[in-house]
Design a protein around this motif. Sequence first.
Motif, mmCIF file in Angstrom:
data_model
loop_
_atom_site.group_PDB
_atom_site.id
_atom_site.type_symbol
_atom_site.label_atom_id
_atom_site.label_comp_id
_atom_site.label_asym_id
_atom_site.label_seq_id
_atom_site.Cartn_x
_atom_site.Cartn_y
_atom_site.Cartn_z
ATOM 1 N N GLU A 20 -3.793 5.016 -9.249
ATOM 2 C CA GLU A 20 -2.587 5.840 -9.354
ATOM 3 C C GLU A 20 -2.169 5.955 -10.816
ATOM 4 O O GLU A 20 -1.857 7.037 -11.308
ATOM 5 C CB GLU A 20 -1.491 5.177 -8.531
ATOM 6 N N GLN A 21 -2.196 4.808 -11.487
ATOM 7 C CA GLN A 21 -1.833 4.795 -12.903
ATOM 8 C C GLN A 21 -2.744 5.730 -13.678
ATOM 9 O O GLN A 21 -2.296 6.570 -14.467
ATOM 10 C CB GLN A 21 -2.000 3.375 -13.434
ATOM 11 N N ASN A 48 -7.247 -6.913 0.880
ATOM 12 C CA ASN A 48 -6.127 -5.972 0.804
ATOM 13 C C ASN A 48 -5.451 -6.037 -0.542
ATOM 14 O O ASN A 48 -5.077 -5.011 -1.116
ATOM 15 C CB ASN A 48 -5.108 -6.294 1.908
ATOM 16 N N ALA A 49 -5.306 -7.282 -1.056
ATOM 17 C CA ALA A 49 -4.656 -7.417 -2.357
ATOM 18 C C ALA A 49 -5.470 -6.692 -3.428
ATOM 19 O O ALA A 49 -4.928 -5.916 -4.228
ATOM 20 C CB ALA A 49 -4.505 -8.888 -2.707
ATOM 21 N N GLU A 50 -6.778 -6.930 -3.389
ATOM 22 C CA GLU A 50 -7.618 -6.265 -4.386
ATOM 23 C C GLU A 50 -7.579 -4.760 -4.221
ATOM 24 O O GLU A 50 -7.559 -4.003 -5.205
ATOM 25 C CB GLU A 50 -9.070 -6.749 -4.243
ATOM 26 N N PHE A 51 -7.579 -4.328 -2.974
ATOM 27 C CA PHE A 51 -7.564 -2.898 -2.693
ATOM 28 C C PHE A 51 -6.279 -2.271 -3.215
ATOM 29 O O PHE A 51 -6.278 -1.182 -3.791
ATOM 30 C CB PHE A 51 -7.691 -2.700 -1.181
ATOM 31 N N ALA A 52 -5.157 -3.011 -3.008
ATOM 32 C CA ALA A 52 -3.883 -2.488 -3.492
ATOM 33 C C ALA A 52 -3.901 -2.377 -5.005
ATOM 34 O O ALA A 52 -3.423 -1.388 -5.579
ATOM 35 C CB ALA A 52 -2.748 -3.397 -3.047
ATOM 36 N N GLU A 53 -4.480 -3.409 -5.639
ATOM 37 C CA GLU A 53 -4.588 -3.369 -7.088
ATOM 38 C C GLU A 53 -5.394 -2.162 -7.526
ATOM 39 O O GLU A 53 -5.030 -1.430 -8.451
ATOM 40 C CB GLU A 53 -5.269 -4.670 -7.541
ATOM 41 N N ARG A 111 -4.453 8.124 -12.595
ATOM 42 C CA ARG A 111 -4.215 9.511 -12.238
ATOM 43 C C ARG A 111 -3.026 10.047 -12.993
ATOM 44 O O ARG A 111 -3.043 11.156 -13.537
ATOM 45 C CB ARG A 111 -3.992 9.606 -10.721
ATOM 46 N N ARG A 112 -1.945 9.230 -13.050
ATOM 47 C CA ARG A 112 -0.754 9.719 -13.735
ATOM 48 C C ARG A 112 -1.026 9.953 -15.205
ATOM 49 O O ARG A 112 -0.614 10.962 -15.775
ATOM 50 C CB ARG A 112 0.379 8.715 -13.573
ATOM 51 N N PHE A 160 0.812 -1.207 0.000
ATOM 52 C CA PHE A 160 0.000 0.000 0.000
ATOM 53 C C PHE A 160 0.845 1.255 0.000
ATOM 54 O O PHE A 160 0.455 2.264 -0.571
ATOM 55 C CB PHE A 160 -0.919 0.014 1.232
ATOM 56 N N ALA A 214 -9.424 -10.871 4.659
ATOM 57 C CA ALA A 214 -8.773 -9.561 4.747
ATOM 58 C C ALA A 214 -7.602 -9.489 3.791
ATOM 59 O O ALA A 214 -7.379 -8.468 3.140
ATOM 60 C CB ALA A 214 -8.317 -9.306 6.177
ATOM 61 N N GLU A 215 -6.869 -10.585 3.687
ATOM 62 C CA GLU A 215 -5.733 -10.572 2.763
ATOM 63 C C GLU A 215 -6.182 -10.365 1.331
ATOM 64 O O GLU A 215 -5.616 -9.542 0.601
ATOM 65 C CB GLU A 215 -4.990 -11.907 2.851
ATOM 66 N N LEU A 216 -7.201 -11.131 0.951
ATOM 67 C CA LEU A 216 -7.701 -10.984 -0.416
ATOM 68 C C LEU A 216 -8.164 -9.561 -0.662
ATOM 69 O O LEU A 216 -7.875 -8.947 -1.699
ATOM 70 C CB LEU A 216 -8.888 -11.919 -0.623
ATOM 71 N N LEU A 241 3.655 -3.066 -8.620
ATOM 72 C CA LEU A 241 3.735 -1.619 -8.457
ATOM 73 C C LEU A 241 5.100 -1.096 -8.846
ATOM 74 O O LEU A 241 5.228 -0.056 -9.494
ATOM 75 C CB LEU A 241 3.446 -1.244 -7.010
ATOM 76 N N GLN A 300 -5.804 0.579 -5.927
ATOM 77 C CA GLN A 300 -5.067 1.821 -5.726
ATOM 78 C C GLN A 300 -3.997 1.976 -6.788
ATOM 79 O O GLN A 300 -3.745 3.091 -7.261
ATOM 80 C CB GLN A 300 -4.445 1.833 -4.341
ATOM 81 N N ARG A 301 -3.394 0.849 -7.141
ATOM 82 C CA ARG A 301 -2.365 0.950 -8.184
ATOM 83 C C ARG A 301 -2.981 1.451 -9.472
ATOM 84 O O ARG A 301 -2.439 2.341 -10.148
ATOM 85 C CB ARG A 301 -1.734 -0.426 -8.394
#
Lengths: 340, 380
Positions: free
Chosen positions: B225-226, B214-219, B228-229, A255, B210-212, A296, B221-222
């Motif tokens: 972010e992409q 979090n992984a999806e959430f990170a994806e 956004r850039r 994160f 929770a792990e799953l 990432l 966010q990635r």
Amino acid sequence: MATPRISAYLPPDVDPTKAALAFGRRALPKLNEELQAPELLTQQRALMALCDLVHDPEKVYQAIALGFLDSLKTLLVHQDQTVRQKTTEVLSVMALHSIGREGLIRSGVISALTGLLDDPVDICRKNTHQIFDMLAKLPEGAGGVLRAGLIPPLVLKLRTELEEIQELILETLSNCLRVEVSEALAAGAITVLKEKLSHPSAAIRSKAAWVLLEISSHAEGKIAVCKEELIPALLSLLEDTEPEVQVSSAGALMFAIVTPQGRSSAMGAEAIPPLLSLVAEETSKARLNAIKTLTLLAELPEGRQALLDHRDTFQRWLDDPSEAVQRAAEIAIAVIDWKP
Amino acid sequence: MVPTRAPELTAPADLPYSFYSQPRSLGSRPKYREQSNAAEKEKGPVHYCNIMIDPRVVRGNVLSVRHPPQSTEPSTLEVKRQRRAQKQGLARRLTQEQIRTGTPEPVEGREHVYVQTELYLEEISDRVIEVDGECQTDEFLDRPPTPLFIPAKTGKDVATQIEEGELFDFDIEVKPILEVLVGKTVEQALLEVMEEEELAQLWSHQRAFAELRNAEFAELQRLEEQDRRIREEKERRRLEHLEKLRKQKETAEKIAARAFAQRYLADLIPSVFNNLHESGFFYDPIERDIETEFLPWLMSEVEETLQKKVLGRMMLDSLIRMVVEKRLDEFSRPPPSDQTEVPAEEPRETGAASLVSDEADAADQPVEEKEETDQPVDED
């Protein structure tokens, strides 16, 4: 004459420290009256009997319907420590059941428990934190804890409390900070967590890393994490011996490096080799998080270059039994092969 | 005697009862008669009486002779029967008395005396013999301790000895007890372990989720972010392009404006020079010098000269006037005649004019012009 048939009833209870239970449905109302009695001994005996009864979910339901929680709330601030200890124990066993949790949240027990955070008796504090921990696992409970303004005191307690209680506090914080993180950041949670990352106990390390994961899933948390330079500390935890710690720290990194500053600081701290070693292990639980982190990093040009050499590692994980790992591996390969 | 009434009211032969009225259960009789009216009004629940205490129910030996209860209005037949029965009873009693005779009368000179003939004589009197007696308890003494009670030995002494294994086999008998004990303990322990296991299972399940998550959430966010850039990059390029266009336009306008201005101002300089020349900015210095210095001096000198001339003329005028006035005074004193005055005035005028013209001859040409202009002015 004893028979070999086991009876359906529990063995007769002749414990003198417990109050006598009335028959059937009258048991709990009578205990409620005894709890409000003026004599200390009656109250203590009633609490002891209640502790045993509350393991049964039906009794919990009945107790909450009868309004036990109000009498228990008044007993929380009793002078006698046995009373307080037993009350917190009753509440913590109630919180193990779903009905109990809902009832506790609805009747506002959380705010009544804030006074017990500074209790001199260890067991009372431990039970209190157990209750918070259980309640925070529900979204409404986490909201309740946040609304009661408990985050700053909990962060402060993290420095001074015993180890077991610290673990409970860290779990509570991780569940609450999933919802909102500004209060914790204002209370200086990141500094405290940075110390805890190097604690000798593995459980505390992994839980602290998990709290950092939850903090950095929010935008302001990410900025704070980068500012306090936690990324090198998390990277060092990736090589820890305990798998739990590896999982949590990989997740926290996952994160934290979404932001460009995080990514550049991670590249600067040489993040790729330890992550690759984590991915290469077959049975590691941290595979998923590590693959995501590498994805990432692969969005940076330097990262992509470095990871092109290791592309075949990701190819292997396309046949992984876990579906999530497969998906993550596909995405990683897509990102590595991307050409502008 | 079986009372028989109207035969038509008797029960038919097949029913067991042959009484006047059918059997019925009686209600309780009220204690006070005044209440009967109230009871009728209220119509309360019917209370059945207790037949054991009801005076209307006949109790006792069923085989004895029983007289029916007296009714309030006995019929004549009943009265007769009763009287007859009474007489018969009386007669029977009398006859029985006559059969049993009493003791005969005493013989003359003798008296009957009642004598007791039992073994022991006793005094018979109405007054009962009374004896007063009293007693008094002693002062209270402490209850002495209860002596040890040893029951008397009864029965016979018998001894017996139980050898091992005769009464029961401990190992066999203790099995069910142990089973219960151990079973209960283990059951309780299992309950607790199950509770904890259930919880641990729930938490591990939650952790996996929770792990799953979090992984999806990170994806997520990635990708965010992409996205956004990329958007920022696009925005930047768009702005750059706009800037470029703007600059281009500006440059084109500048060029156009410059060309136009050049053309417009091409003949600016000649016209400017012309205007300046016309307005006299380019001058010949000598000419200017003569104009600015010489001519004003000349004019001022001329003016001075003229002023002198004018002054002279004014003097002359005043002189002439004085002379004329003197002459007028001289001629006006003795007024000889009007004719001498008129010709005196005319020659005066002509004399003035000739004087004036003499004066004028001495002046220059321009001064004459000026005088001529003066005269018409005077005359006017």
